[in-house]
Design a protein around this motif. Structure first.
Motif, PDB file in Angstrom:
ATOM      1  N   GLY A 127      29.475  30.348  36.079  1.00 60.69           N
ATOM      2  CA  GLY A 127      30.714  30.491  36.832  1.00 60.69           C
ATOM      3  C   GLY A 127      31.777  31.325  36.145  1.00 60.69           C
ATOM      4  N   LYS A 128      31.483  31.908  34.995  1.00 68.13           N
ATOM      5  CA  LYS A 128      32.467  32.734  34.293  1.00 68.13           C
ATOM      6  C   LYS A 128      32.520  34.121  34.929  1.00 68.13           C
ATOM      7  CE  LYS A 128      34.029  34.194  29.881  1.00 68.13           C
ATOM      8  NZ  LYS A 128      35.267  33.790  29.443  1.00 68.13           N
ATOM      9  N   LYS A 129      33.735  34.594  35.155  1.00 73.51           N
ATOM     10  CA  LYS A 129      33.943  35.888  35.804  1.00 73.51           C
ATOM     11  C   LYS A 129      34.357  36.916  34.755  1.00 73.51           C
ATOM     12  CE  LYS A 129      35.941  36.177  39.901  1.00 73.51           C
ATOM     13  NZ  LYS A 129      36.953  36.246  40.973  1.00 73.51           N
ATOM     14  N   HIS A 130      33.690  38.066  34.769  1.00 69.64           N
ATOM     15  CA  HIS A 130      34.004  39.174  33.869  1.00 69.64           C
ATOM     16  C   HIS A 130      34.485  40.348  34.714  1.00 69.64           C
ATOM     17  CE1 HIS A 130      32.051  37.110  30.522  1.00 69.64           C
ATOM     18  NE2 HIS A 130      31.119  36.771  31.395  1.00 69.64           N
ATOM     19  N   LEU A 131      35.756  40.728  34.523  1.00 77.45           N
ATOM     20  CA  LEU A 131      36.340  41.802  35.311  1.00 77.45           C
ATOM     21  C   LEU A 131      35.878  43.160  34.803  1.00 77.45           C
ATOM     22  CD1 LEU A 131      39.975  40.477  35.661  1.00 77.45           C
ATOM     23  CD2 LEU A 131      38.090  40.266  37.266  1.00 77.45           C
ATOM     24  N   LEU A 132      35.714  44.092  35.738  1.00 72.95           N
ATOM     25  CA  LEU A 132      35.277  45.447  35.424  1.00 72.95           C
ATOM     26  C   LEU A 132      36.304  46.440  35.939  1.00 72.95           C
ATOM     27  CD1 LEU A 132      31.615  45.104  36.695  1.00 72.95           C
ATOM     28  CD2 LEU A 132      32.354  45.035  34.329  1.00 72.95           C
ATOM     29  N   HIS A 142      24.683  36.092  37.896  1.00 70.24           N
ATOM     30  CA  HIS A 142      24.398  35.471  39.192  1.00 70.24           C
ATOM     31  C   HIS A 142      24.774  36.393  40.355  1.00 70.24           C
ATOM     32  CE1 HIS A 142      24.089  32.472  42.312  1.00 70.24           C
ATOM     33  NE2 HIS A 142      25.366  32.629  42.623  1.00 70.24           N
ATOM     34  N   HIS A 143      25.906  37.094  40.217  1.00 75.53           N
ATOM     35  CA  HIS A 143      26.433  37.886  41.330  1.00 75.53           C
ATOM     36  C   HIS A 143      27.322  38.990  40.762  1.00 75.53           C
ATOM     37  CE1 HIS A 143      28.049  38.720  45.303  1.00 75.53           C
ATOM     38  NE2 HIS A 143      29.265  38.547  44.848  1.00 75.53           N
ATOM     39  N   HIS A 144      27.422  40.104  41.471  1.00 79.75           N
ATOM     40  CA  HIS A 144      28.385  41.135  41.113  1.00 79.75           C
ATOM     41  C   HIS A 144      28.999  41.720  42.380  1.00 79.75           C
ATOM     42  CE1 HIS A 144      24.929  43.749  41.937  1.00 79.75           C
ATOM     43  NE2 HIS A 144      25.803  44.709  42.146  1.00 79.75           N
ATOM     44  N   LYS A 145      30.235  42.173  42.260  1.00 77.82           N
ATOM     45  CA  LYS A 145      30.960  42.748  43.383  1.00 77.82           C
ATOM     46  C   LYS A 145      31.742  43.948  42.855  1.00 77.82           C
ATOM     47  CE  LYS A 145      32.922  42.571  47.531  1.00 77.82           C
ATOM     48  NZ  LYS A 145      32.223  42.883  48.724  1.00 77.82           N
ATOM     49  N   LEU A 146      31.631  45.086  43.547  1.00 76.36           N
ATOM     50  CA  LEU A 146      32.315  46.299  43.134  1.00 76.36           C
ATOM     51  C   LEU A 146      33.131  46.856  44.292  1.00 76.36           C
ATOM     52  CD1 LEU A 146      29.339  47.976  41.246  1.00 76.36           C
ATOM     53  CD2 LEU A 146      31.238  46.707  40.255  1.00 76.36           C
ATOM     54  N   ASP A 147      34.299  47.388  43.987  1.00 76.18           N
ATOM     55  CA  ASP A 147      35.180  47.995  44.981  1.00 76.18           C
ATOM     56  C   ASP A 147      35.226  49.496  44.729  1.00 76.18           C
ATOM     57  OD1 ASP A 147      37.154  48.816  46.694  1.00 76.18           O
ATOM     58  OD2 ASP A 147      38.627  47.326  46.053  1.00 76.18           O
ATOM     59  N   ARG A 204      27.056  54.880  38.829  1.00 74.45           N
ATOM     60  CA  ARG A 204      26.054  54.822  37.748  1.00 74.45           C
ATOM     61  C   ARG A 204      25.860  53.383  37.262  1.00 74.45           C
ATOM     62  NH1 ARG A 204      27.592  58.355  33.103  1.00 74.45           N
ATOM     63  NH2 ARG A 204      25.590  57.682  32.317  1.00 74.45           N
ATOM     64  N   PHE A 205      26.963  52.625  37.151  1.00 71.68           N
ATOM     65  CA  PHE A 205      26.882  51.231  36.741  1.00 71.68           C
ATOM     66  C   PHE A 205      26.073  50.422  37.743  1.00 71.68           C
ATOM     67  CE2 PHE A 205      28.561  46.920  37.155  1.00 71.68           C
ATOM     68  CZ  PHE A 205      28.335  46.430  35.879  1.00 71.68           C
ATOM     69  N   GLU A 206      26.368  50.615  39.026  1.00 70.82           N
ATOM     70  CA  GLU A 206      25.673  49.862  40.064  1.00 70.82           C
ATOM     71  C   GLU A 206      24.179  50.186  40.096  1.00 70.82           C
ATOM     72  OE1 GLU A 206      26.717  48.528  44.557  1.00 70.82           O
ATOM     73  OE2 GLU A 206      27.007  50.637  44.085  1.00 70.82           O
ATOM     74  N   GLN A 207      23.833  51.450  39.973  1.00 71.69           N
ATOM     75  CA  GLN A 207      22.423  51.845  39.955  1.00 71.69           C
ATOM     76  C   GLN A 207      21.706  51.263  38.744  1.00 71.69           C
ATOM     77  OE1 GLN A 207      22.679  56.094  40.075  1.00 71.69           O
ATOM     78  NE2 GLN A 207      22.835  56.170  42.305  1.00 71.69           N
ATOM     79  N   PHE A 208      22.341  51.349  37.584  1.00 77.21           N
ATOM     80  CA  PHE A 208      21.755  50.815  36.353  1.00 77.21           C
ATOM     81  C   PHE A 208      21.540  49.311  36.468  1.00 77.21           C
ATOM     82  CE2 PHE A 208      21.553  49.434  31.992  1.00 77.21           C
ATOM     83  CZ  PHE A 208      20.953  50.479  31.320  1.00 77.21           C
ATOM     84  N   LEU A 209      22.543  48.611  36.976  1.00 75.33           N
ATOM     85  CA  LEU A 209      22.472  47.160  37.102  1.00 75.33           C
ATOM     86  C   LEU A 209      21.393  46.742  38.093  1.00 75.33           C
ATOM     87  CD1 LEU A 209      23.941  44.667  35.988  1.00 75.33           C
ATOM     88  CD2 LEU A 209      25.405  44.750  37.988  1.00 75.33           C
ATOM     89  N   LYS A 210      21.344  47.390  39.243  1.00 77.13           N
ATOM     90  CA  LYS A 210      20.335  47.028  40.235  1.00 77.13           C
ATOM     91  C   LYS A 210      18.916  47.312  39.731  1.00 77.13           C
ATOM     92  CE  LYS A 210      23.074  47.305  44.418  1.00 77.13           C
ATOM     93  NZ  LYS A 210      23.292  47.967  45.695  1.00 77.13           N
ATOM     94  N   LYS A 211      18.761  48.409  39.026  1.00 75.97           N
ATOM     95  CA  LYS A 211      17.443  48.768  38.497  1.00 75.97           C
ATOM     96  C   LYS A 211      16.951  47.706  37.513  1.00 75.97           C
ATOM     97  CE  LYS A 211      15.110  52.159  35.641  1.00 75.97           C
ATOM     98  NZ  LYS A 211      15.276  53.345  34.807  1.00 75.97           N
ATOM     99  N   HIS A 212      17.810  47.303  36.604  1.00 74.45           N
ATOM    100  CA  HIS A 212      17.393  46.366  35.575  1.00 74.45           C
ATOM    101  C   HIS A 212      17.415  44.911  36.018  1.00 74.45           C
ATOM    102  CE1 HIS A 212      16.727  49.409  32.602  1.00 74.45           C
ATOM    103  NE2 HIS A 212      17.879  49.955  32.939  1.00 74.45           N
TER     104      HIS A 212
END
Length: 146
Positions: free
Chosen positions: A118-123, A100-105, A133-141
């Motif tokens: 509503g389950k949160k998975h920490l990265l 549903h949503h992702h947030k990166l610092d 690279r993770f953000e680009q991959f995620l946005k692309k797919h």
């Protein structure tokens, strides 16, 4: 771009967030010791060094007694995380369509994924390059999925 993206955490001895907070605490200890002991620089440096030494011993001991390792794998269909804690291993697998949503610092190299339930998975990331690279991959797919 590769079909899957994988990384392991931690691959560095000190985490960025750990270094930030220890630096702040060491600075505070230095200035308090400096003022408390009438601006005796040698004593302030010695006490700050003692703090850093105790921190290194405790940190190394804690990581030796309770090791935690994460292995992340991101493919165009799903995200899988394997967490090793001391003697236990747990795995979580989430379809990208359920995200549903992702947030990166980018400063502290962390973030989370939030599912539609509503389950949160920490990265956690070792370097800024891994995070980008993770953000680009995620946005692309995720754009392909929508």
């Amino acid at each position: 771009m590769a079909a899957t993206l994988t990384w392991k955490f931690p691959e560095t001895y000190f985490l960025r967030i750990e270094l930030v907070f220890v630096s702040i605490l060491a600075g505070i200890i230095f200035f308090v010791a400096l003022v408390q002991f009438n601006y005796q620089w040698g004593l302030a440096v010695a006490l700050t060094g003692m703090f850093l030494g105790v921190y290194l011993v405790v940190s190394h001991g804690g990581k030796a007694l309770y090791p935690v390792h994460h292995h992340y794998e991101l493919s165009p269909q799903h995200f899988q995380m394997t967490r090793h804690r001391r003697n236990s291993v747990s795995q979580e697998k989430v379809l990208l369509t359920h995200l549903h949503h992702h947030k990166l610092d980018r400063f502290l190299l962390g973030g989370y994924l939030l599912t539609k339930k509503g389950k949160k998975h920490l990265l956690f990331f070792n370097t800024k390059r891994e995070l980008v690279r993770f953000e680009q991959f995620l946005k692309k797919h995720l754009k392909v999925e929508k």
